[in-house]
Design an enzyme around this catalytic site. Sequence first.
Site, PDB file in Angstrom:
ATOM      1  N   SER A 139      18.640  68.688  17.686  1.00 38.08           N
ATOM      2  CA  SER A 139      18.042  67.387  17.989  1.00 38.08           C
ATOM      3  C   SER A 139      17.049  67.569  19.127  1.00 38.08           C
ATOM      4  CB  SER A 139      19.134  66.402  18.405  1.00 38.08           C
ATOM      5  OG  SER A 139      18.575  65.218  18.934  1.00 38.08           O
ATOM      6  N   TYR A 152      27.089  64.432  23.536  1.00 41.85           N
ATOM      7  CA  TYR A 152      26.233  64.667  22.369  1.00 41.85           C
ATOM      8  C   TYR A 152      25.028  65.526  22.746  1.00 41.85           C
ATOM      9  CZ  TYR A 152      22.994  63.941  18.535  1.00 41.85           C
ATOM     10  OH  TYR A 152      22.098  64.142  17.510  1.00 41.85           O
TER      11      TYR A 152
END
Length: 262
Positions: A139, A152
Amino acid sequence: MKKTALITGASSGIGKELAKIHASQGGDLIIIARSENELLQLQQELQDEYGVQVKVIIKDLTDPGATQDIYNQVQNEDLRVDYLINNAGFGGIGKFHERPWEQDQQMILLNVMALTHLSRLFLPEFVARNSGRILNVSSTASLMPGPMQAVYFATKAFVRSLSNAISQELSDTAVTVTNLMPGATATDFGNTSGMDKTSLFEQTASATEVAQTGYDAMLKGKMDIKAGLSFGQKAMLASLPLTPKKVILKMVEKMQTPEESA
């Protein structure tokens, strides 16, 4: 010769789109997720439309034994994996000290442990035959710390670091590792993580676009590829090296705070 891709998290979102792309190229598939109905539906769809073989494995990758089970099943059925696509992952917003530990523990097990173990299991075969590609879905969150999604962002930073390091270790082989870094993407991730209520998800890329960018980069053996970014998002990422860390942290925190509680 047909290439077989093993894709985790293939029941929806980027993983599902990657499966469709690979099948459209005539490749066989091993698709993995917890959602049996969705996987069986995708299996039927791809086999009917493209005439490829699609094997379904129902597994919860937060189970520590799941990755070894998958590898054992692949070996026992004498299946050859050419592309390993580690796509499964999830996030969740909230302050680190307030979030349920069980949720963050599962996030680490899925985003870090499952991806790492599957890579370790299949890489020796890839190296032995001097062919094979890994696509790890990280990401743009991997590029900075993430207040309100601390775990995360940290898991995705791990994925980027691991992928890049292994890529260099394999530089004298024909085996490649590609790190895909999507921005905000229109998938179930936004709903399940709560990010759909934040300003970060006001503008999202399509899962199809992100999957195609990642798949093409994998075939070319690229080390890193960003996907699905708006002009503003590209500008923000470009400014990171020049921006004081405290400013970045405040900005990210604001972007990830749900609007109703901002």
